[in-house]
Design a protein around this motif. Structure first.
Motif, PDB file in Angstrom:
ATOM      1  N   ASN A 199      41.963  34.505  25.948  1.00  0.00           N
ATOM      2  CA  ASN A 199      41.852  35.091  27.443  1.00  0.00           C
ATOM      3  C   ASN A 199      40.712  34.433  27.994  1.00  0.00           C
ATOM      4  N   VAL A 200      39.817  33.684  27.454  1.00  0.00           N
ATOM      5  CA  VAL A 200      38.729  33.154  28.267  1.00  0.00           C
ATOM      6  C   VAL A 200      38.909  31.386  28.266  1.00  0.00           C
ATOM      7  N   VAL A 201      38.757  31.056  29.457  1.00  0.00           N
ATOM      8  CA  VAL A 201      38.863  29.488  29.613  1.00  0.00           C
ATOM      9  C   VAL A 201      37.532  29.176  30.261  1.00  0.00           C
ATOM     10  N   PRO A 202      37.120  27.905  30.052  1.00  0.00           N
ATOM     11  CA  PRO A 202      35.917  27.431  30.376  1.00  0.00           C
ATOM     12  C   PRO A 202      35.982  27.031  31.830  1.00  0.00           C
ATOM     13  N   GLU A 203      35.066  27.193  32.868  1.00  0.00           N
ATOM     14  CA  GLU A 203      35.314  26.834  34.439  1.00  0.00           C
ATOM     15  C   GLU A 203      35.400  25.290  34.530  1.00  0.00           C
ATOM     16  N   ASP A 204      34.946  24.445  33.616  1.00  0.00           N
ATOM     17  CA  ASP A 204      35.681  23.043  33.643  1.00  0.00           C
ATOM     18  C   ASP A 204      36.847  22.599  33.152  1.00  0.00           C
ATOM     19  N   ARG A 223      44.700  39.663  32.205  1.00  0.00           N
ATOM     20  CA  ARG A 223      43.228  39.415  32.596  1.00  0.00           C
ATOM     21  C   ARG A 223      42.722  38.026  32.133  1.00  0.00           C
ATOM     22  N   VAL A 224      42.485  37.106  32.665  1.00  0.00           N
ATOM     23  CA  VAL A 224      42.125  35.651  32.324  1.00  0.00           C
ATOM     24  C   VAL A 224      40.196  35.755  32.701  1.00  0.00           C
ATOM     25  N   GLN A 225      39.443  35.582  31.666  1.00  0.00           N
ATOM     26  CA  GLN A 225      38.008  35.349  32.330  1.00  0.00           C
ATOM     27  C   GLN A 225      37.608  34.060  32.038  1.00  0.00           C
ATOM     28  N   VAL A 226      36.814  33.769  33.152  1.00  0.00           N
ATOM     29  CA  VAL A 226      36.333  32.467  33.062  1.00  0.00           C
ATOM     30  C   VAL A 226      34.823  32.021  32.553  1.00  0.00           C
ATOM     31  N   SER A 227      34.742  31.602  31.626  1.00  0.00           N
ATOM     32  CA  SER A 227      33.232  31.255  30.875  1.00  0.00           C
ATOM     33  C   SER A 227      32.546  30.411  31.350  1.00  0.00           C
ATOM     34  N   ASP A 228      31.226  30.524  31.611  1.00  0.00           N
ATOM     35  CA  ASP A 228      30.303  29.862  32.226  1.00  0.00           C
ATOM     36  C   ASP A 228      29.911  28.655  31.669  1.00  0.00           C
ATOM     37  N   VAL A 229      29.532  27.497  32.519  1.00  0.00           N
ATOM     38  CA  VAL A 229      29.069  26.278  31.993  1.00  0.00           C
ATOM     39  C   VAL A 229      27.901  26.161  32.754  1.00  0.00           C
ATOM     40  N   ASN A 230      26.709  25.443  32.452  1.00  0.00           N
ATOM     41  CA  ASN A 230      25.576  25.278  33.162  1.00  0.00           C
ATOM     42  C   ASN A 230      25.613  24.232  34.269  1.00  0.00           C
ATOM     43  N   ASP A 231      26.103  24.635  35.361  1.00  0.00           N
ATOM     44  CA  ASP A 231      26.133  23.984  36.498  1.00  0.00           C
ATOM     45  C   ASP A 231      25.427  24.364  37.909  1.00  0.00           C
ATOM     46  N   SER A 285      34.959  35.081  38.662  1.00  0.00           N
ATOM     47  CA  SER A 285      34.536  35.161  37.170  1.00  0.00           C
ATOM     48  C   SER A 285      35.617  35.577  36.489  1.00  0.00           C
ATOM     49  N   ASP A 286      36.583  36.178  37.020  1.00  0.00           N
ATOM     50  CA  ASP A 286      38.001  36.786  36.144  1.00  0.00           C
ATOM     51  C   ASP A 286      38.990  36.794  37.248  1.00  0.00           C
ATOM     52  N   TYR A 287      40.206  36.629  36.532  1.00  0.00           N
ATOM     53  CA  TYR A 287      41.448  36.704  37.368  1.00  0.00           C
ATOM     54  C   TYR A 287      42.449  37.794  36.690  1.00  0.00           C
ATOM     55  N   ASP A 288      43.084  38.537  37.506  1.00  0.00           N
ATOM     56  CA  ASP A 288      43.944  39.429  37.020  1.00  0.00           C
ATOM     57  C   ASP A 288      45.288  39.034  37.498  1.00  0.00           C
TER      58      ASP A 288
END
Length: 804
Positions: free
Chosen positions: A353-358, A439-447, A416-419
């Motif tokens: 349920n967590v996907v990286p933003e890239d 609910r899918v949360q977008v994990s952070d990358v240093n951008d 940051s997240d999608y329902d």
């Protein structure tokens, strides 16, 4: 009130008589009825006490003030006690059987104190009253004879025989009264004489009369209404023995199934019907249906499912609310009709349920499985996903199987997240659907790199700051999360040489607070700048920098320094000799001083603290000139000591003192001393005169040129005008004080003393000093400072020398 036309009777008793050396104590008692007229006689106190009425006035025969003393008045001429106000016994002595008013009478010469007690007797001035005009009672028709019912008692404010004495009930066949005495009160009761019959008479109306014992008697009445209650002697009856009804499955909760109807011929509670389920009814029936106990309505309470139960049988009862209730029974048969009542069931198997933003488009997030308990067309399901999300459903090889994948670029800082709502709809009639939210949360990358709240920063720092203390703080923010947003700060260091100010600064790497390791001095450093770098803790790390411009502000930290007079040992002391024959206004000397501060902190004022003779010398507060105020006389002393205080105008003023010893000499001695000085310094004076002439001519010409240049520059200044005081970078500690301002790209400096409002420029002051505009490159300044006061002093000295 009834006593006004009758002859009033007054009783008087002698109670006690005591004889003393200084007075006589006696007590009288009178009685008077209430509500007699004002002025009515209570009794002749003087006569009853045996006092001579002709001496009452001289002996100050009077009443002494006390409670309720205003009710009575005393006639000093004849000694008669009479009524002063209308008296209401019930108001004065409410609830008290004996109402007595105690009075104190004083007579002097010799002093006598007499006590008089006046009893206010009651008259029949009130009628008995009931708390309500009507009272209602309910009595069952089966109540046995002899039963007692308490009814309202009447109240009469009068006392004794004037209060309530008798209760009487109107003539009837069923009730009589009984009165009970309780602590002087008479409480009436209603007693049933024979059984009541509601069918013959449903209501009885009675009148109770209360009479007092006065003469004539007064009375009050109470209306009593008695309602005869019914006895339960009829059974409820249903309209049908068995009811049959059909109901669609999945009927909404609250749907009316059927309304029962039962009747009872009785009245009131005996005819009120209450519906209930039978005692042997199954629990599932009570969970599915509810029965309104008052209206008899049967409504849907739970889920009605044809696949679970096709027919329901309800056993019901109807009971009245009599004291001995009667009951009737009936049955209701409910048949359920089948419809498309099964919704699709959605099952989600999440890979993560967590996907990286890239993440790249097409990345699989979850597996979706949909089932429907119905068959045929009702079991065929169509799935769709909510709009405006960067995800999509792709069908699988197997029926009703789907994959949830990404279809666009993700940005955690934006969302940051999608329902994600997945909807499944079958093809039945009417179609049924179900939905599930994932609910899918977008994990952070240093951008994202840190961003400062402003750039550049401007810091205005007062000089003499505490070393090691925080002087400023910079703040940067990073839109990333966790370690990607953890910011550390550091200062960009220079080469470490003498001009590098960053070696004296330190920044807290965690919060950005900047501290100075040394104390700054405005007189040495006016401004500087440095750079701060903010770096996050991501991999790789991102950073940004900001410029901090530091402006040092002046503080009053320099005391004035005395330039003249100065003795050989360095102290501010000097000796001046003047002839005794000088006139008023003669310049004795001038105290010179300077202050390294600027602005008001460097504006110096002179004051005379101590002087031998205040009438001889005066001090100019702005120039420091000491002049004579009058001519010397033969009686004046030959030596005078002057203590001059020089202070600046800072918030906390700093000061210095100078001592001038003025010696008054005879003119011959002064001229002899002058001749010696003239002979030894003749050549030097000639040279000085020559140089002064050249200086005067040069200054005059340069002054005119400076005025012309300033006027031309003022006329040509740009419309972008900003005025602010600037720190003076090349201040050399002269007596001149400067104020700088900027007009566009041009910079000006005016030099002169600080003067209060209304002050004027006088010879010898620094107000004649002028500073020309800067012509030394792009940022440098050239300051031409001319001290006309110094030149005036030289000329004055030369004149004195020549005249001597």
């Amino acid at each position: 009130m009834g006593y006004r036309g009758q002859r009033r009777r007054v009783n008087c008793w002698w109670i006690l008589l005591l004889c003393f050396e200084e007075g006589i104590l006696a007590q009288l008692r009178y009685s008077v009825p209430e509500e007699v007229q004002v002025g009515s006689t209570v009794g002749n106190v003087a006569k009853d006490l045996g006092l001579d009425t002709s001496t009452l006035t001289d002996r100050r025969f009077r009443l002494v003030s006390g409670p309720n003393h205003a009710l009575f008045q005393l006639n000093q001429n004849n000694g008669v006690l009479y009524v002063g106000e209308i008296m209401d016994r019930e108001e004065i002595c409410d609830g008290i059987k004996v109402c007595s008013i105690n009075l104190k009478i004083v007579v002097e010469g010799p002093l006598e104190i007499h006590y008089v007690s006046v009893e206010i007797t009651d008259v029949n001035d009130h009628s008995p009253t009931f708390p309500e005009s009507e009272q209602r009672l309910e009595i069952a028709e089966h109540t046995p004879p002899g039963t007692r019912f308490q009814i309202h008692a009447a109240r009469d404010p009068d006392v004794g025989t004037q209060s309530v004495r008798l209760y009487k009930l109107n003539q009837n066949d069923f009730f009589e009264t009984d009165v009970r005495d309780s602590e002087g009160d008479k409480i009436p009761f209603l007693v049933l004489k024979k059984p009541l019959d509601r069918e013959q008479k449903a209501e009885h109306n009675l009148t109770l009369t209360a009479t007092d014992g006065g003469s004539p008697a007064k009375s009050g009445s109470l209306n009593i209404t008695i309602t005869v209650l019914d006895v339960n002697d009829n059974r409820p009856v249903f309209s049908k023995d068995t009811y049959s009804v059909s109901l669609d499955e999945n009927a909404p909760i609250g749907t009316l199934v059927i309304q029962l109807n039962a009747t009872d011929l009785d009245e009131g509670l005996n005819s009120a019907i209450e519906y209930t389920f039978g005692k042997t009814q199954k629990k599932k029936v009570q969970e599915t249906f509810e029965l309104d106990s008052v209206s008899g309505e049967i409504r849907v309470k739970g889920k009605v499912d044809f696949e679970d139960t096709e027919i329901y049988r309800l056993d019901l009862q109807a009971s009245d609310k009599g004291q001995l209730p009667w009951t009737a029974e009936s049955r209701v048969v409910i048949k359920i009709k089948d419809v498309n009542d099964n919704q699709p069931d959605i099952e989600v198997t999440s890979l993560s349920n967590v996907v990286p933003e890239d993440s790249k488009p097409g990345t699989v997030i979850s597996l979706i499985s949909v089932t429907d308990r119905d068959s045929g067309v009702n079991g065929k399901v169509i799935c769709k996903i909510s709009n405006n999300v960067p995800f999509d459903l792709t069908p699988s090889i197997e029926e009703n199987m789907y994959s949830l994948v990404t279809k666009g670029r993700l940005d955690r800082e934006t969302v940051s997240d999608y329902d994600i709502t997945i909807t499944a709809t079958d093809c039945g009639e009417p179609p049924l659907s179900s939905a599930k939210t994932l609910r899918v949360q977008v994990s952070d990358v240093n951008d994202n790199k840190p961003v400062f709240s402003q750039n550049p920063y401007e810091l205005y720092l007062v000089e003499n700051n505490t070393p090691g203390a925080s002087i400023f703080s910079v703040t940067a923010a990073d839109n990333d999360l966790n370690e990607n947003a953890a910011i550390t700060y550091h200062i960009v260091r220079g080469d470490g040489l003498q001009g590098d100010k960053t070696s004296f600064l330190n920044v807290n790497s965690e919060n950005g607070k900047i501290s100075a390791l040394k104390s700054f001095d405005f007189e040495k450093l006016k401004k500087f700048k440095f750079h701060v770098v903010a770096s996050d803790s991501g991999t790789p790390s991102l950073s940004s920098n900001v410029t901090v411009n530091v402006f040092i502000l002046d503080q009053n930290d320099n005391a004035p320094v005395i330039l003249y007079p100065v003795s050989s040992n360095g102290s501010a002391e000097g000796v001046e000799e003047i002839p005794r024959n000088v006139n008023a206004g003669h310049l004795v000397t001038k105290v010179r001083a300077y202050d390294a501060d600027i602005g008001y902190n460097g504006w110096l004022l002179f004051s005379l603290q101590e002087v031998t003779d205040h009438s001889l010398f005066g001090l100019d507060r702005y120039t420091g000139q000491i002049r004579t105020l009058r001519s010397f006389t033969e009686t004046d002393e030959a030596e005078h000591k002057l203590l001059i205080l020089v202070k600046d105008n800072g918030n906390v003023s700093l000061s210095a003192t100078a001592t001038v010893i003025v010696k008054v000499v005879e003119p011959k001695e002064a001229f002899a001393a002058s001749d010696v000085k003239s002979s030894t310094k003749a050549d030097e004076d000639n040279n000085v005169t020559f140089y002064l002439m050249i200086t005067v001519g040069s200054v005059s010409a340069l002054f005119l040129v400076s005025i012309i240049v300033l006027i031309s520059m003022q006329c040509s200044k740009s419309t972008d005008y900003t005025s602010k005081y600037l720190p003076e970078p090349n201040y050399d500690g002269t007596l001149c004080h400067s104020i700088q301002y900027r007009s566009g790209d041009k910079r000006y400096m005016l030099v002169g003393p600080r003067m209060s409002i209304g002050s004027t420029i006088v010879p010898g002051s620094h107000a004649n000093t002028l500073m020309l505009p800067d012509r030394r490159g792009t940022s440098g300044e050239v300051s031409l400072c001319f001290d006309f006061d110094l030149m005036h002093s030289l000329l004055t000295h030369k004149e004195l020398t020549l005249s001597s």
